[in-house]
Motif scaffolding. Structure first.
Motif, PDB file in Angstrom:
ATOM      1  N   HIS A   1      59.084  65.057  19.093  1.00  0.00           N
ATOM      2  CA  HIS A   1      58.712  65.862  19.974  1.00  0.00           C
ATOM      3  C   HIS A   1      59.716  66.795  20.727  1.00  0.00           C
ATOM      4  N   GLY A   2      60.693  67.007  20.237  1.00  0.00           N
ATOM      5  CA  GLY A   2      61.912  67.904  20.629  1.00  0.00           C
ATOM      6  C   GLY A   2      62.508  67.191  21.810  1.00  0.00           C
ATOM      7  N   VAL A   3      63.574  67.797  22.103  1.00  0.00           N
ATOM      8  CA  VAL A   3      64.662  67.496  23.142  1.00  0.00           C
ATOM      9  C   VAL A   3      63.972  67.221  24.817  1.00  0.00           C
ATOM     10  N   ALA A   4      63.086  68.133  24.871  1.00  0.00           N
ATOM     11  CA  ALA A   4      62.567  68.049  26.288  1.00  0.00           C
ATOM     12  C   ALA A   4      61.745  66.682  26.425  1.00  0.00           C
ATOM     13  N   ALA A   5      61.049  65.994  25.593  1.00  0.00           N
ATOM     14  CA  ALA A   5      60.337  64.757  25.685  1.00  0.00           C
ATOM     15  C   ALA A   5      61.366  63.575  25.771  1.00  0.00           C
ATOM     16  N   LEU A   6      62.609  63.854  25.673  1.00  0.00           N
ATOM     17  CA  LEU A   6      63.524  62.750  25.762  1.00  0.00           C
ATOM     18  C   LEU A   6      63.825  62.290  27.252  1.00  0.00           C
TER      19      LEU A   6
ATOM     20  N   PHE B   1      74.755  53.754  28.445  1.00  0.00           N
ATOM     21  CA  PHE B   1      74.888  55.170  28.364  1.00  0.00           C
ATOM     22  C   PHE B   1      74.927  55.795  29.908  1.00  0.00           C
ATOM     23  N   ARG B   2      74.681  55.110  30.758  1.00  0.00           N
ATOM     24  CA  ARG B   2      75.035  55.570  32.211  1.00  0.00           C
ATOM     25  C   ARG B   2      73.477  56.366  32.432  1.00  0.00           C
ATOM     26  N   ASP B   3      73.220  57.491  31.724  1.00  0.00           N
ATOM     27  CA  ASP B   3      72.171  58.456  32.033  1.00  0.00           C
ATOM     28  C   ASP B   3      71.850  58.911  30.809  1.00  0.00           C
ATOM     29  N   LYS B   4      70.624  59.897  30.819  1.00  0.00           N
ATOM     30  CA  LYS B   4      70.300  60.737  29.833  1.00  0.00           C
ATOM     31  C   LYS B   4      71.229  61.509  29.117  1.00  0.00           C
TER      32      LYS B   4
ATOM     33  N   LEU C   1      74.542  60.871  20.804  1.00  0.00           N
ATOM     34  CA  LEU C   1      73.792  61.399  19.721  1.00  0.00           C
ATOM     35  C   LEU C   1      74.621  62.688  19.205  1.00  0.00           C
ATOM     36  N   ALA C   2      75.087  63.321  20.119  1.00  0.00           N
ATOM     37  CA  ALA C   2      75.862  64.804  19.561  1.00  0.00           C
ATOM     38  C   ALA C   2      76.949  64.225  18.908  1.00  0.00           C
ATOM     39  N   THR C   3      77.847  63.232  19.537  1.00  0.00           N
ATOM     40  CA  THR C   3      79.054  62.857  19.087  1.00  0.00           C
ATOM     41  C   THR C   3      78.812  62.283  17.300  1.00  0.00           C
TER      42      THR C   3
ATOM     43  N   PRO D   1      75.427  72.207  24.872  1.00  0.00           N
ATOM     44  CA  PRO D   1      76.371  71.492  25.940  1.00  0.00           C
ATOM     45  C   PRO D   1      75.910  71.252  27.335  1.00  0.00           C
ATOM     46  N   ASP D   2      74.668  71.925  27.476  1.00  0.00           N
ATOM     47  CA  ASP D   2      73.902  71.966  28.877  1.00  0.00           C
ATOM     48  C   ASP D   2      73.303  70.538  28.819  1.00  0.00           C
ATOM     49  N   LEU D   3      73.187  69.648  27.942  1.00  0.00           N
ATOM     50  CA  LEU D   3      72.479  68.572  27.905  1.00  0.00           C
ATOM     51  C   LEU D   3      73.236  67.150  27.826  1.00  0.00           C
ATOM     52  N   HIS D   4      74.594  67.534  27.541  1.00  0.00           N
ATOM     53  CA  HIS D   4      75.477  66.444  27.164  1.00  0.00           C
ATOM     54  C   HIS D   4      76.738  66.574  28.367  1.00  0.00           C
ATOM     55  N   HIS D   5      77.508  65.513  28.129  1.00  0.00           N
ATOM     56  CA  HIS D   5      78.683  65.443  28.746  1.00  0.00           C
ATOM     57  C   HIS D   5      79.786  66.333  28.004  1.00  0.00           C
ATOM     58  N   ALA D   6      79.885  67.455  28.100  1.00  0.00           N
ATOM     59  CA  ALA D   6      80.656  68.276  27.437  1.00  0.00           C
ATOM     60  C   ALA D   6      82.240  68.139  27.392  1.00  0.00           C
TER      61      ALA D   6
END
Length: 182
Positions: free
Chosen positions: A26-31, A51-54, A61-63, A105-110
């Motif tokens: 469903h894409g990242v927006a559905a997460l 994971f503390r938060d989304k 997942l990016a790592t 990077p706008d979605l994760h802890h960069a």
């Protein structure tokens, strides 16, 4: 359907798998943490414990994506720059959910140390065979990344979209000396 017990064999893995599945479908927006928990069969609070938060789920997942990418590139390293490029595209298509979050990077802890280390490892393997300097390395990366992105979005011209491996190889061959004129 009854919710499974929170005593999960590997809750972290189950949450990451559920996140990748959600993004893939469903894409990242559905997460959402609630959707990830539902798919993993755990309480809606369970993902927060790991994971503390989304953004924490996306960071993990990016790592993992950068680590998988680095492994794929290392496996192709002895075959040269062209095959590293093909491995990059093959990774993007085979691990779409990871690929979709790695460069967001706008979605994760960069600033996450594990993420930064995994990203640097993947970059080092990608950049190693390009001796012409940083801009040439970025150009090579841009070509295979752009190809993968176009392929995944369905924007590839029909006469190129037939065979992923052959098309990716032909594009990656343009990275080698004299390749652009082929």
């Amino acid at each position: 359907m009854a919710e499974r017990s929170y005593h999960h064999g590997d809750l972290r893995r189950a949450i990451l798998d559920a996140a990748a599945e959600t993004i893939g479908e469903h894409g990242v927006a559905a997460l959402s943490l609630r959707e990830v928990a539902r798919r993993a069969g755990v309480s809606h609070a369970a993902p927060v414990h790991h994971f503390r938060d989304k953004a924490g789920v996306v960071t993990a997942l990016a790592t993992e994506g950068y680590d998988l990418l680095a492994d794929a590139l290392v496996a192709a390293r002895d075959q040269g720059l062209v095959e590293i490029g093909v491995a990059y595209v093959r990774f993007a298509v085979g691990h779409r959910a990871h690929f979709d979050v790695m460069f967001r990077p706008d979605l994760h802890h960069a600033d996450d140390a594990d993420l930064l280390a995994a990203r640097q490892r993947a970059w080092a393997v990608m950049a190693e065979p390009v001796s012409e300097g940083k801009l040439a390395q970025v150009a090579a990366w841009s070509i295979v990344h752009g190809f993968a992105t176009l392929w995944l979005s369905g924007a590839m011209p029909p006469d190129v979209a037939g065979d992923l491996e052959a098309s990716a190889r032909a594009v990656a061959e343009m990275l080698s000396p004299g390749g652009a004129g082929r």
